[in-house]
Design an enzyme around this catalytic site. Sequence first.
Site, PDB file in Angstrom:
ATOM      1  N   GLY A 254       0.714  -1.304   0.112  1.00 31.37           N
ATOM      2  CA  GLY A 254      -0.042  -0.021  -0.091  1.00 31.37           C
ATOM      3  C   GLY A 254       1.094   1.261   0.003  1.00 31.37           C
ATOM      4  O   GLY A 254       0.280   2.265  -0.782  1.00 31.37           O
ATOM      5  N   ASP A 255       2.008   1.306   0.481  1.00 31.22           N
ATOM      6  CA  ASP A 255       2.846   2.135   0.694  1.00 31.22           C
ATOM      7  C   ASP A 255       3.375   2.370  -0.818  1.00 31.22           C
ATOM      8  O   ASP A 255       3.693   3.761  -1.125  1.00 31.22           O
ATOM      9  CB  ASP A 255       3.897   2.174   1.779  1.00 31.22           C
ATOM     10  CG  ASP A 255       3.395   2.153   3.034  1.00 31.22           C
ATOM     11  OD1 ASP A 255       2.284   2.757   3.286  1.00 31.22           O
ATOM     12  OD2 ASP A 255       3.678   1.414   3.894  1.00 31.22           O
TER      13      ASP A 255
END
Length: 324
Positions: A254-255
């Site tokens: 997600g990052d």
Amino acid sequence: MVKRAVVTIIGTSHMDFIAYLDRFPEPGETVIGKGFASAPGGKGANQAIAACRLGADCHLISKVGADFVGESLLGNARENGVRIDHITRDPRSHSGVALIYVNAKGENMIAVAPGVDLLISEDDVKAAEGAIASSNAVLAQLEIPTKTATFAIEYAKCMGKTTILNPAPASGLDDSVLRHIDYMTPNRGELAKLTGMRVDDDRSITDAARDLVDMGLRAMVVTLGRRGAMVVTPSGNELVPSYNVNAVDTVGAGDAFNGALAVAISMGCEVGAAVRFANLVAALKITRRGAQAGLPTLKEVVDFARSRGIEDVPQVFLESPNGR
């Protein structure tokens, strides 16, 4: 001349302690692991390093403790090209740490002991006014106090900057802050918590996301893991598919996505193209271990896309010296 992305990220910088297991333990059970690693992490630092590896000039507003972990975190950010002028050492608490389990499927479970993460304040944001003023886009998450994250978004928007909120972990948001957010990037569970609505399928995901778009956002980008992301704008919605890869470690995916999205938006890409690029970066990341170690460079992303005949890398990145 190719424009260079300049991004400011407000978020955490902490150390990850990772145990690799065949399966997750049940409550009260001990499971013998197959490996261990410690590595720098934190959503803010992860996203900042993701942006730097994609060629951006990235400022990080964060805190570390006055301890050996903090010293290591500062050195790591510096070595990865992150601007550290606004990462402060605060002796009032310990550096943040995350305890992570990764199973044989590449799935993860995470517990965080935040320490100084909770001390990142509005004053820290104001002290970074010059960095924000120099940026094209500003990205915040909710691992820091919600009050600080929403202030940062409002502060940046008042300076005319494009704003992105990654509402992870999900927390209640006042309706008033929504008009200052250009792009919000929840996953399905976070969207449910933000809206109080069930999100069982694409129709309910779209309906929930549209409730927030109608309050003033330019777009909702709902991440759906292997499926990709649902993009909902005032004019419509689109499921942007991801890519089929062999997942080794989903920690930091997600990052990687959010850092890539911020860079693409900063480079002037429209949201659909930005999401396709972010999907590509996240897909390549999960083929490697480590929230930061697995983050790809722009050249690696371009080479990966070309090797698969993928044409989703925006031209502005293909023209960049970092992509050749």
